[in-house]
Design an enzyme around this catalytic site. Structure first.
Site, PDB file in Angstrom:
ATOM      1  N   SER A 178      31.680  36.869  41.834  1.00  0.00           N
ATOM      2  CA  SER A 178      32.791  36.930  40.884  1.00  0.00           C
ATOM      3  C   SER A 178      34.050  37.247  41.656  1.00  0.00           C
ATOM      4  CB  SER A 178      32.546  38.014  39.824  1.00  0.00           C
ATOM      5  OG  SER A 178      33.756  38.377  39.180  1.00  0.00           O
ATOM      6  N   SER A 203      37.177  38.273  40.410  1.00  0.00           N
ATOM      7  CA  SER A 203      37.842  39.500  39.981  1.00  0.00           C
ATOM      8  C   SER A 203      37.046  40.733  40.401  1.00  0.00           C
ATOM      9  CB  SER A 203      38.065  39.494  38.464  1.00  0.00           C
ATOM     10  OG  SER A 203      36.836  39.427  37.763  1.00  0.00           O
TER      11      SER A 203
END
Length: 351
Positions: free
Chosen positions: A91, A93
Site C-alpha cells: 500500500s 499510503s
C-alpha cells in the site's frame, strides 16, 4: 489483572488516510519472511486486525501497520499492512506512513537533506527516499509495485446502474478503473456516500462475474478496489493532474487517492501511450490532498508491459499512545490475540 495488556501505537496519516503503526506489544511472529508472517496473521491470528479496526478501538476507514523485524538484509524494518478488506501485500499510503514512523521513532535515525533506506513489505523490499528539513520529514518517495493493465475497456451490466465501462489494473491489488464523468460524478466531497454506493454495486457485479490472476502471484482473491478517474489536466511539461477517488470493498471511500490507485492510473496512461519516462501524475482527493506518481520505466512480463513507478507524498504524526487491551471487556475479543500479545507489556498482577 493478568488479562490486561498494552500496545504501543503511533497514529499517522497520509493524504487523510489514517495508518495506525503498532510499534510494540506484539510477540515475534512465526515465519521466515515478512510475507510468511503476514500469512500467519491472516490465517491464524486475524484478531489483531479486527481489534484495531473495529469498535471500541478503531473504525474500518483506518489501516494498521505492524512493525516487525526485517528478514531482508537490506531492510531497516518490516511492516505488515492490515485493512478492512484484509491483508494487502503493499500500500502506498501505508508505506508513506510507516516510513515516517520509523524515522520519528528513531528506528532509522533522521538525517538532514535526502536520506535513503529500505523497508520490507509482504510484497518484498521497498526503497524509500525521505526529505528531512530542520528535523521535519517533509516528504517521502517510495517505490510503487510494478503495475500493469489486465483488462482494457470492457463493459459489465450493473444492477441499478446499467452498462459500466471499466479497465482492470494490478498495482498491489486488482483495481477496477472507471471514468467518474461517465457515471455522473464530479468527485467532490458531497458525493462521498453516492460514490461508495455506486462502487459497491460495480465491485459486487465484477466479483460475481469473474476473478483475476496475477502473472506470478496467481489468484490473489476477489477484486477489492475501484478507482474513480476524473478528467486529466496538463499543468506543465510532463505533469498531469486529475481528481480521483479510491474505494475499498466493502464500503470504504479512502481519504487519500491512495498510492496503489495512482500507480494503477500510471499503468493505464502508459497502456494508452500517453506517458514518457519521467512524466508525473498528481491525483487529488475529495479532501483536496494529493499524491504524485512518477513513471520511471517499463519492462515486459510475458504478455504484459509492466510500469515501474514511484509515489511521493507526506505523512503527519497524529498521536503516540499506549492502548489498554482488557480481555475481560465483553467488547474485546482476545481469542485470537493471547498467543501474540507480549507478556513484556502485560500489566503486573496487583498493580
Amino acid at each position: 489483572m493478568k488479562n490486561i495488556h498494552t500496545l504501543q501505537l503511533m497514529d499517522t496519516h497520509a493524504g487523510g488516510d489514517v495508518s495506525r503503526i503498532v510499534t510494540g506489544g506484539i510477540d515475534a511472529l512465526p515465519g521466515a519472511t515478512v510475507r510468511e508472517q503476514m500469512e500467519y496473521l491472516r490465517d491464524d491470528a486475524d484478531g489483531l486486525r479486527r481489534l484495531l479496526l473495529e469498535e471500541p478501538y478503531g473504525i474500518p476507514e483506518m489501516s494498521v501497520d505492524l512493525l516487525v523485524p526485517a528478514t531482508h538484509p537490506e531492510a531497516a524494518a518490516g511492516y505488515i499492512i492490515m485493512e478492512v478488506m484484509g491483508y494487502p501485500i503493499y500500500s502506498g499510503s501505508n508505506t508513506l506512513c510507516t516510513a515516517t514512523a520509523v524515522l520519528e521513532a528513531g528506528i532509522v535515525p533522521k538525517q538532514e537533506g535526502i536520506q535513503r533506506f529500505a523497508l520490507e513489505a509482504p510484497a518484498g523490499l521497498v526503497h524509500i527516499e525521505a526529505r528531512v528539513h530542520n528535523g521535519v520529514v517533509e516528504s517521502v518517495t517510495c517505490e510503487g509495485l510494478p503495475s500493469y493493465i489486465d483488462t482494457y475497456r470492457d463493459t459489465i451490466q450493473v444492477p441499478g446502474i446499467g452498462a459500466v465501462t471499466y479497465s482492470i489494473a494490478y498495482s498491489g491489488g486488482f483495481y477496477a478503473l472507471v471514468d467518474a464523468t461517465e457515471l455522473g460524478f464530479k468527485l467532490i466531497r458531497e458525493e462521498e456516500q453516492a460514490l461508495s454506493a455506486c462502487a459497491h454495486k460495480i465491485v459486487e457485479a465484477l466479483q460475481a462475474q469473474r476473478g483475476f490472476s496475477h502473472y506470478t502471484l496467481g489468484d490473489v482473491g476477489p477484486l477489492p478496489f475501484l478507482h474513480f478517474m476524473g478528467p486529466e489536466e496538463q499543468v506543465g511539461e510532463g505533469y498531469f493532474r486529475s481528481r480521483s477517488t479510491t474505494y475499498v470493498h466493502p464500503g470504504v471511500i479512502c481519504r487519500s487517492t491512495t498510492g496503489t490507485g495512482t500507480s494503477a492510473r500510471l499503468a493505464l496512461m502508459n497502456y494508452e501511450g500517453r506517458l514518457n519516462v519521467g512524466d508525473k501524475l498528481e491525483t487529488v482527493s475529495l479532501r483536496e490532498t494529493g499524491f504524485i506518481g512518477t513513471f520511471t520505466g517499463t519492462h515486459q512480463e510475458g504478455a504484459y508491459q509492466v510500469v515501474e513507478n514511484t509515489i511521493t507524498g507526506r505523512s503527519y504524526v497524529l498521536a503516540q499512545s499506549d492502548i489498554v487491551i482488557n480481555c475481560d471487556d465483553p467488547l474485546v475479543a482476545c481469542g485470537e490475540l493471547h498467543h501474540i500479545l507480549s507478556d513484556r507489556h502485560a500489566a503486573k498482577s496487583g498493580s
